[in-house]
Design a protein around this motif. Structure first.
Motif, PDB file in Angstrom:
ATOM      1  N   GLU A  34      67.991  16.659 -28.525  1.00 48.45           N
ATOM      2  CA  GLU A  34      66.933  15.654 -28.427  1.00 48.45           C
ATOM      3  C   GLU A  34      65.986  15.736 -29.623  1.00 48.45           C
ATOM      4  N   LEU A  53      67.645  14.298 -32.818  1.00 46.59           N
ATOM      5  CA  LEU A  53      67.654  12.833 -32.768  1.00 46.59           C
ATOM      6  C   LEU A  53      66.259  12.270 -33.026  1.00 46.59           C
ATOM      7  N   LYS A  54      65.283  12.830 -32.363  1.00 45.61           N
ATOM      8  CA  LYS A  54      63.908  12.337 -32.494  1.00 45.61           C
ATOM      9  C   LYS A  54      63.413  12.470 -33.927  1.00 45.61           C
ATOM     10  N   PHE A 107      64.408   8.633 -34.661  1.00 47.60           N
ATOM     11  CA  PHE A 107      63.588   7.843 -33.739  1.00 47.60           C
ATOM     12  C   PHE A 107      62.370   7.202 -34.392  1.00 47.60           C
ATOM     13  N   TRP A 164      69.642   0.503 -35.978  1.00 50.40           N
ATOM     14  CA  TRP A 164      70.697   1.190 -35.232  1.00 50.40           C
ATOM     15  C   TRP A 164      72.064   0.530 -35.349  1.00 50.40           C
ATOM     16  N   LEU A 217      76.744   7.919 -34.517  1.00 46.31           N
ATOM     17  CA  LEU A 217      76.345   9.286 -34.195  1.00 46.31           C
ATOM     18  C   LEU A 217      77.566  10.182 -34.085  1.00 46.31           C
ATOM     19  N   ARG A 222      72.956   9.096 -24.877  1.00 43.48           N
ATOM     20  CA  ARG A 222      72.691   7.678 -24.581  1.00 43.48           C
ATOM     21  C   ARG A 222      71.408   7.504 -23.765  1.00 43.48           C
ATOM     22  N   THR A 238      68.869   9.473 -23.784  1.00 45.09           N
ATOM     23  CA  THR A 238      67.741   9.788 -24.660  1.00 45.09           C
ATOM     24  C   THR A 238      67.410   8.600 -25.558  1.00 45.09           C
ATOM     25  N   ILE A 239      68.428   7.951 -26.095  1.00 47.28           N
ATOM     26  CA  ILE A 239      68.213   6.767 -26.937  1.00 47.28           C
ATOM     27  C   ILE A 239      67.644   5.618 -26.110  1.00 47.28           C
ATOM     28  N   TYR A 284      64.312   3.763 -27.077  1.00 47.72           N
ATOM     29  CA  TYR A 284      64.453   2.363 -27.494  1.00 47.72           C
ATOM     30  C   TYR A 284      64.734   1.511 -26.253  1.00 47.72           C
ATOM     31  N   ALA A 317      71.391   1.929 -26.734  1.00 42.25           N
ATOM     32  CA  ALA A 317      72.101   3.118 -26.265  1.00 42.25           C
ATOM     33  C   ALA A 317      73.551   2.800 -25.921  1.00 42.25           C
ATOM     34  N   VAL A 330      75.662   1.925 -29.457  1.00 42.07           N
ATOM     35  CA  VAL A 330      75.871   2.883 -30.539  1.00 42.07           C
ATOM     36  C   VAL A 330      77.145   3.693 -30.293  1.00 42.07           C
TER      37      VAL A 330
END
Length: 249
Positions: free
Chosen positions: A143, A146-147, A151, A158, A163, A190, A192-193, A197, A202, A205
């Motif tokens: 996480e 990614l952030k 993010f 995107w 990924l 997914r 988390t995205i 967003y 999610a 991607v």
């Protein structure tokens, strides 16, 4: 519908003659497939690969790039240099770049920003070390990567992001995350995205699995609903193995 992708990261392997031979064999044996196929040879052979594959559906990617356009950065390669020879896709954040060459999240965020400015497609890599997995910290680590790396991007960026989840403990070790572990993490990615967003981004991607995929395990890994293909290392250096993995998807 999400793209299915099989990408071969050749790392520091294959001289010019070997590169030409492998590309010729791949081109001759490539099956009809709904998946995108990408190869990432070493920098010195990228132009040869582009020329060799100019009539092929196989795409060429670079293994890395710098975040500046020009300057006193000995040994580095810019986005414009890649684009000038016909390479529009770049792998960023591979675990070996992070661990061996000290590329941190802040540097990778700059590289991502530059690649997007140049309208390049990005394969963004991330994943946990064995110590993170053993301490049950793997979700938090992923996480955070990614952030910190992605993010800050606007939603429209995107569409240029692929990924690649790499459990670092399963790269070049002979170990492989089980298909269930891969699915668990891809599903978490997914979610988390979607939280950062929305569910559309999610769901759209492409998320590749990048941990010692081989012909023997590819079909089972690729069968999982949130796994959209693979970033392949060692098996991408052997034509028949790479073709078998493409067939598995």
């Amino acid at each position: 519908m999400r793209k299915k992708i099989v990408a071969g990261n050749w790392k520091m392997n294959k001289n010019l003659d070997e590169t030409e031979a492998l590309l010729a064999e791949l081109s001759a044996k490539l099956p009809d497939t709904h998946a995108d196929v990408i190869v990432a040879p070493t920098f010195v052979n990228l132009a040869t690969a582009v020329n060799h594959l100019n009539s092929s559906v196989i795409q060429v990617a670079a293994q890395n790039m710098h975040f500046e356009d020009t300057g006193a950065y000995t040994g580095e390669i810019s986005a414009d240099m890649l684009l000038n020879i016909g390479v529009g896709t770049v792998i960023l954040g591979h675990s070996e770049r992070r661990s061996l060459f000290g590329e941190d999240d802040a540097m990778l965020a700059r590289k991502v920003k530059k690649a997007l400015e140049k309208n390049m497609q990005i394969i963004f890599c991330f994943g946990e070390e064995l110590s993170d997995r053993k301490s049950s910290n793997h979700f938090k680590v992923v996480e955070g990567q990614l952030k910190n790396g992605l993010f800050n991007l606007p939603a429209e960026a995107w569409s240029s992001i692929i990924l690649a989840y790499e459990p670092v403990w399963a790269i070049g070790t002979g170990e492989t995350a089980s298909p269930e572990q891969a699915q668990e993490m891809h599903e978490f990615i997914r979610k988390t995205i979607a939280g950062a967003y929305d569910s559309n981004i999610a769901d759209e991607v492409t998320i590749l699995y990048g941990g010692s995929v081989k012909p023997a395990n590819a079909a089972e890994i690729f069968s999982k609903p949130d796994v959209d293909g693979g970033l392949i290392g060692g098996a991408a250096l052997k034509c028949d193995d790479f073709i078998a993995i493409i067939n598995a998807i």
